[in-house]
Write a protein that holds these residues in place. Structure first.
Motif, PDB file in Angstrom:
ATOM      1  N   TRP A   8     107.417  -8.803  22.044  1.00 29.91           N
ATOM      2  CA  TRP A   8     107.126  -7.600  21.504  1.00 29.91           C
ATOM      3  C   TRP A   8     106.597  -6.911  20.515  1.00 29.91           C
ATOM      4  CZ3 TRP A   8     108.609  -3.629  24.801  1.00 29.91           C
ATOM      5  CH2 TRP A   8     109.558  -3.713  25.602  1.00 29.91           C
ATOM      6  N   GLY A   9     106.122  -8.279  19.550  1.00 31.91           N
ATOM      7  CA  GLY A   9     105.479  -8.060  18.184  1.00 31.91           C
ATOM      8  C   GLY A   9     104.031  -7.621  18.582  1.00 31.91           C
ATOM      9  N   SER A  10     103.439  -7.871  19.266  1.00 32.04           N
ATOM     10  CA  SER A  10     102.594  -7.248  20.020  1.00 32.04           C
ATOM     11  C   SER A  10     102.248  -6.216  20.888  1.00 32.04           C
ATOM     12  CB  SER A  10     102.124  -8.261  21.131  1.00 32.04           C
ATOM     13  OG  SER A  10     102.543  -8.470  22.242  1.00 32.04           O
ATOM     14  N   SER A  11     103.148  -5.337  20.799  1.00 36.04           N
ATOM     15  CA  SER A  11     103.150  -4.122  21.613  1.00 36.04           C
ATOM     16  C   SER A  11     103.197  -2.734  19.837  1.00 36.04           C
ATOM     17  CB  SER A  11     104.833  -3.911  22.504  1.00 36.04           C
ATOM     18  OG  SER A  11     104.233  -4.932  23.420  1.00 36.04           O
ATOM     19  N   LEU A  12     104.612  -4.016  19.095  1.00 34.51           N
ATOM     20  CA  LEU A  12     104.244  -3.040  17.925  1.00 34.51           C
ATOM     21  C   LEU A  12     103.269  -3.117  17.583  1.00 34.51           C
ATOM     22  CD1 LEU A  12     106.576  -1.387  15.722  1.00 34.51           C
ATOM     23  CD2 LEU A  12     106.997  -4.060  14.505  1.00 34.51           C
ATOM     24  N   ILE A  13     102.576  -4.177  16.272  1.00 34.56           N
ATOM     25  CA  ILE A  13     100.627  -3.864  16.522  1.00 34.56           C
ATOM     26  C   ILE A  13     100.562  -3.820  17.474  1.00 34.56           C
ATOM     27  CG2 ILE A  13      99.273  -5.615  15.469  1.00 34.56           C
ATOM     28  CD1 ILE A  13     101.619  -5.763  14.139  1.00 34.56           C
ATOM     29  N   TYR A  14      99.956  -3.453  18.618  1.00 34.57           N
ATOM     30  CA  TYR A  14      98.980  -2.182  19.226  1.00 34.57           C
ATOM     31  C   TYR A  14      99.856  -1.115  18.872  1.00 34.57           C
ATOM     32  CZ  TYR A  14      96.885  -1.050  23.641  1.00 34.57           C
ATOM     33  OH  TYR A  14      96.541  -0.016  24.635  1.00 34.57           O
ATOM     34  N   PHE A  15     101.026  -0.299  18.854  1.00 42.09           N
ATOM     35  CA  PHE A  15     101.344   0.877  18.364  1.00 42.09           C
ATOM     36  C   PHE A  15     100.886   0.966  17.541  1.00 42.09           C
ATOM     37  CE2 PHE A  15     104.687   3.064  16.639  1.00 42.09           C
ATOM     38  CZ  PHE A  15     104.672   3.869  16.223  1.00 42.09           C
ATOM     39  N   LEU A  16     100.864   0.775  16.226  1.00 43.09           N
ATOM     40  CA  LEU A  16     101.148   1.390  15.154  1.00 43.09           C
ATOM     41  C   LEU A  16      99.096   1.269  15.027  1.00 43.09           C
ATOM     42  CD1 LEU A  16     102.628  -1.815  12.820  1.00 43.09           C
ATOM     43  CD2 LEU A  16     103.138   0.948  13.126  1.00 43.09           C
ATOM     44  N   LEU A  65      94.190  -3.498  11.146  1.00 41.49           N
ATOM     45  CA  LEU A  65      95.292  -3.490  12.323  1.00 41.49           C
ATOM     46  C   LEU A  65      95.044  -4.449  13.682  1.00 41.49           C
ATOM     47  CD1 LEU A  65      98.274  -1.624  11.262  1.00 41.49           C
ATOM     48  CD2 LEU A  65      98.232  -3.904  10.284  1.00 41.49           C
ATOM     49  N   LYS A  66      93.795  -3.462  14.324  1.00 44.64           N
ATOM     50  CA  LYS A  66      93.600  -3.769  15.458  1.00 44.64           C
ATOM     51  C   LYS A  66      92.768  -5.154  15.421  1.00 44.64           C
ATOM     52  CE  LYS A  66      90.413  -2.465  18.995  1.00 44.64           C
ATOM     53  NZ  LYS A  66      89.208  -0.933  19.175  1.00 44.64           N
ATOM     54  N   ALA A  67      91.999  -5.449  14.456  1.00 46.17           N
ATOM     55  CA  ALA A  67      91.012  -6.654  13.617  1.00 46.17           C
ATOM     56  C   ALA A  67      92.766  -7.805  14.011  1.00 46.17           C
ATOM     57  CB  ALA A  67      90.268  -6.388  12.935  1.00 46.17           C
ATOM     58  N   LEU A  68      93.568  -7.971  13.671  1.00 47.05           N
ATOM     59  CA  LEU A  68      94.843  -8.596  13.509  1.00 47.05           C
ATOM     60  C   LEU A  68      95.069  -8.654  14.930  1.00 47.05           C
ATOM     61  CD1 LEU A  68      96.432 -10.269  11.576  1.00 47.05           C
ATOM     62  CD2 LEU A  68      97.749  -7.569  11.705  1.00 47.05           C
ATOM     63  N   TYR A  69      95.544  -7.713  15.739  1.00 41.43           N
ATOM     64  CA  TYR A  69      96.129  -7.855  16.188  1.00 41.43           C
ATOM     65  C   TYR A  69      95.453  -9.048  17.871  1.00 41.43           C
ATOM     66  CZ  TYR A  69      96.694  -6.858  22.110  1.00 41.43           C
ATOM     67  OH  TYR A  69      97.401  -6.716  22.927  1.00 41.43           O
ATOM     68  N   TYR A  70      93.657  -8.843  17.781  1.00 38.34           N
ATOM     69  CA  TYR A  70      92.833  -9.384  18.376  1.00 38.34           C
ATOM     70  C   TYR A  70      92.673 -10.724  17.768  1.00 38.34           C
ATOM     71  CZ  TYR A  70      91.714  -4.965  21.690  1.00 38.34           C
ATOM     72  OH  TYR A  70      91.887  -4.278  22.894  1.00 38.34           O
ATOM     73  N   CYS A  71      93.148 -11.647  16.545  1.00 33.67           N
ATOM     74  CA  CYS A  71      92.635 -12.162  16.151  1.00 33.67           C
ATOM     75  C   CYS A  71      93.745 -12.825  16.360  1.00 33.67           C
ATOM     76  CB  CYS A  71      92.741 -12.061  14.584  1.00 33.67           C
ATOM     77  SG  CYS A  71      91.168 -11.807  14.460  1.00 33.67           S
ATOM     78  N   SER A  93      76.795 -29.404  26.526  1.00 33.09           N
ATOM     79  CA  SER A  93      76.292 -29.735  26.103  1.00 33.09           C
ATOM     80  C   SER A  93      76.399 -30.841  25.055  1.00 33.09           C
ATOM     81  CB  SER A  93      75.446 -29.237  24.780  1.00 33.09           C
ATOM     82  OG  SER A  93      76.637 -28.478  23.772  1.00 33.09           O
ATOM     83  N   ALA A  94      75.542 -32.134  25.107  1.00 26.66           N
ATOM     84  CA  ALA A  94      76.066 -33.311  24.198  1.00 26.66           C
ATOM     85  C   ALA A  94      77.302 -33.612  25.132  1.00 26.66           C
ATOM     86  CB  ALA A  94      76.071 -33.027  23.339  1.00 26.66           C
ATOM     87  N   GLY A  95      77.442 -33.723  26.280  1.00 24.69           N
ATOM     88  CA  GLY A  95      78.622 -34.142  26.830  1.00 24.69           C
ATOM     89  C   GLY A  95      80.092 -33.215  26.320  1.00 24.69           C
ATOM     90  N   ALA A  96      80.044 -32.419  25.689  1.00 24.19           N
ATOM     91  CA  ALA A  96      81.624 -31.522  24.728  1.00 24.19           C
ATOM     92  C   ALA A  96      80.899 -29.978  26.111  1.00 24.19           C
ATOM     93  CB  ALA A  96      81.051 -31.288  23.711  1.00 24.19           C
ATOM     94  N   ASN A  97      82.169 -29.916  26.410  1.00 28.55           N
ATOM     95  CA  ASN A  97      82.736 -28.275  27.161  1.00 28.55           C
ATOM     96  C   ASN A  97      82.285 -27.048  25.513  1.00 28.55           C
ATOM     97  OD1 ASN A  97      82.229 -28.930  29.607  1.00 28.55           O
ATOM     98  ND2 ASN A  97      84.476 -28.962  29.396  1.00 28.55           N
ATOM     99  N   GLY A  98      81.806 -25.869  26.144  1.00 29.53           N
ATOM    100  CA  GLY A  98      82.355 -24.726  24.784  1.00 29.53           C
ATOM    101  C   GLY A  98      82.449 -23.708  25.525  1.00 29.53           C
ATOM    102  N   ALA A  99      82.423 -22.950  24.963  1.00 27.11           N
ATOM    103  CA  ALA A  99      82.943 -21.556  25.433  1.00 27.11           C
ATOM    104  C   ALA A  99      82.029 -20.409  23.705  1.00 27.11           C
ATOM    105  CB  ALA A  99      84.117 -21.306  25.334  1.00 27.11           C
ATOM    106  N   GLU A 100      81.422 -19.618  24.379  1.00 22.67           N
ATOM    107  CA  GLU A 100      81.013 -17.981  23.400  1.00 22.67           C
ATOM    108  C   GLU A 100      81.965 -16.937  24.251  1.00 22.67           C
ATOM    109  OE1 GLU A 100      77.286 -15.883  22.761  1.00 22.67           O
ATOM    110  OE2 GLU A 100      76.842 -17.471  24.301  1.00 22.67           O
ATOM    111  N   SER A 101      82.225 -16.570  22.711  1.00 20.84           N
ATOM    112  CA  SER A 101      83.436 -15.051  23.261  1.00 20.84           C
ATOM    113  C   SER A 101      83.878 -14.196  23.063  1.00 20.84           C
ATOM    114  CB  SER A 101      84.981 -15.393  23.364  1.00 20.84           C
ATOM    115  OG  SER A 101      84.781 -16.538  22.681  1.00 20.84           O
ATOM    116  N   SER A 102      84.314 -13.380  23.698  1.00 22.23           N
ATOM    117  CA  SER A 102      84.063 -12.155  22.361  1.00 22.23           C
ATOM    118  C   SER A 102      85.491 -11.700  22.824  1.00 22.23           C
ATOM    119  CB  SER A 102      83.983 -11.012  23.112  1.00 22.23           C
ATOM    120  OG  SER A 102      83.564  -9.942  24.033  1.00 22.23           O
ATOM    121  N   CYS A 103      86.795 -11.018  21.960  1.00 23.19           N
ATOM    122  CA  CYS A 103      88.314 -11.354  22.168  1.00 23.19           C
ATOM    123  C   CYS A 103      88.387  -9.279  21.871  1.00 23.19           C
ATOM    124  CB  CYS A 103      89.224 -11.882  20.931  1.00 23.19           C
ATOM    125  SG  CYS A 103      88.460 -10.838  19.553  1.00 23.19           S
ATOM    126  N   LEU A 104      87.682  -8.543  21.638  1.00 21.21           N
ATOM    127  CA  LEU A 104      87.782  -6.976  21.696  1.00 21.21           C
ATOM    128  C   LEU A 104      87.280  -7.304  23.327  1.00 21.21           C
ATOM    129  CD1 LEU A 104      86.553  -6.142  18.175  1.00 21.21           C
ATOM    130  CD2 LEU A 104      88.820  -6.988  18.824  1.00 21.21           C
TER     131      LEU A 104
END
Length: 436
Positions: free
Chosen positions: A220-228, A356-362, A425-436
């Motif tokens: 529910w904390g996520s909804s509170l931050i989303y609301f704020l 606060l929006k940046a805090l929510y997504y992070c 790459s080089a035998g390891a998996n990687g991810a390029e992502s965007s969270c917003l």
């Protein structure tokens, strides 16, 4: 080896569906439905009261504007409700299952059409959800239908809020600024509109959360931050528009139409795919343009960080221009008591909302990866869950006894999943992502 990997992937996908996709109807859902009806009636009652006050005092222009907002909002919401009713009637087994007749009047299309023409379709859906929720408690049946309808209501409340409550809030603040005084009825209207916006934000986010896999469930904390952060961004936006209207009232309509047209074209360019018909899709895009006039709203899959950055940059520049326009055209004597305070508080409030929006997504937004077909799997410790859009929207592959709201699942997919480029790459998996 390949067959073994496919079996593991199929088992994982099935587990995700079973644990996260089909949520159960609980007493919290019933409580939200009841409070939603009370909020709707309170907002409607305050609108009628304010309209009556305007008419009795001879403020016919403001009376016409308020009634126009009420009619426009009601017509748009009824149109969405009617479109969805037509779509749902085509779902296999929807009307034939127990409880469906009590929700959508069975096959009595004329009755439901008449309710929408009389602008009672939205209220009918509220009552139907409460009735269906009571059936779940009393007879232990129809849980899927109750959940299905609560998700629809959350979207309809969102539309009703930005079509009526947000513009009405601007009107009330504008009237206070123009008259330099506030009556009780205006405070009641402002409180009702603010409550409607706040409730919509929490209810909508709660509906989106219900589509998450168990591993990625939010508290529910996520909804509170989303609301704020939503309230801290919408509040200054509404205030700036009201201030601009108070000094140049004849320019607010052209301003809205210009920005709405830009937003409408932007929604079209993003190839939205929310409704099941061309006419319905254009109605959705037009509504999205209206929502964007006040707040950001995810409408398409893929990388949304760039789109969100463009939107907030554009709106910030627009708000700065409106604020400066008000500052130079205001009456220094009449606004002496609050002008400097608003000039300081509104930008700081908006900045706090962005933080606060940046805090929510992070910190609160779950990490959901959408791997490309044939791409290597990510390490198990990286994502909260690996999902695909199919995991959110399996309407056509599920039995009729397990209804999944395709519309809200589509919005959840837009909100929680972004295009993730998975590579090794080089035998390891990687991810390029965007969270917003």
């Amino acid at each position: 080896m390949l067959a073994s990997q496919q079996q593991v992937a199929r088992s994982s996908r099935t587990a995700t569906m079973e644990s996260g996709t089909f949520s159960k109807y609980s007493w919290v859902d019933f409580l939200f439905s009841v409070v939603g009806v009370c909020t709707f009636l309170l907002d409607w009652g305050s609108d009628v009261w304010v309209a009556k006050e305007f008419y009795c005092r001879g403020d016919f222009f403001w009376f016409g504007v308020l009634v126009g907002l009420m009619v426009l909002s009601s017509v748009v919401v009824q149109m969405f409700s009617w479109f969805w009713f037509q779509y749902d009637r085509e779902l296999p087994g929807f009307s034939g299952e127990a409880g469906a007749g009590s929700v959508f009047c069975g096959d009595r299309v004329r009755i439901f059409c008449l309710l929408h023409v009389l602008q009672l379709g939205f209220l009918c859906r509220h009552i139907s959800v409460i009735r269906q929720g009571f059936r779940v408690w009393w007879r232990k049946e129809g849980s899927e239908y109750a959940v299905y309808l609560t998700h629809d209501l959350s979207m309809l409340r969102l539309i009703e809020t930005f079509c009526e409550s947000a513009p009405q809030l601007i009107l009330m603040v504008y009237v206070m600024l123009r008259t330099n005084r506030a009556r009780t009825v205006q405070f009641v209207s402002v409180a009702a509109s603010t409550t409607s916006i706040a409730w919509m934000v929490v209810d909508y986010h709660r509906s989106l959360r219900s589509f998450l896999p168990d591993k990625a469930k939010q508290r529910w904390g996520s909804s509170l931050i989303y609301f704020l952060w939503n309230l801290l961004l919408i509040g200054p936006r509404v205030a700036v528009l009201a201030l601009f209207s108070s000094v140049l009232p004849g320019f607010i309509a052209p301003h809205f139409l210009l920005l709405w047209l830009v937003f409408l074209l932007w929604a079209w360019r993003q190839n939205t795919d929310f409704m099941d018909s061309a006419g319905g899709e254009w109605l959705y895009r037009a509504t999205v343009g209206l929502i964007w006039y006040f707040s950001w709203f995810n409408v398409a899959e893929g990388r949304t960080r760039g789109r969100s950055l463009i939107y907030h940059s554009f709106v910030t520049v627009d708000a700065a221009i409106l604020m400066l326009t008000w500052w130079f055209y205001r009456d220094p004597v009449q606004t002496e008591a609050y002008a400097l305070i608003l000039l300081t508080v509104l930008p700081l409030t908006y900045l706090l909302g962005l933080l606060l929006k940046a805090l929510y997504y992070c910190c609160f937004h779950p990490k959901l990866w959408r791997p490309r077909d044939g791409a290597p799997r990510l390490p198990h410790d990286l994502p909260d869950a690996i999902v695909t859009f199919r995991d959110f929207s399996l309407q056509d592959q599920t039995p009729s006894s397990q209804l999944l709201n395709k519309r809200m699942s589509h919005l959840a997919a837009n909100f929680y999943t972004a295009s993730r480029v998975v590579r090794s790459s080089a035998g390891a998996n990687g991810a390029e992502s965007s969270c917003l």
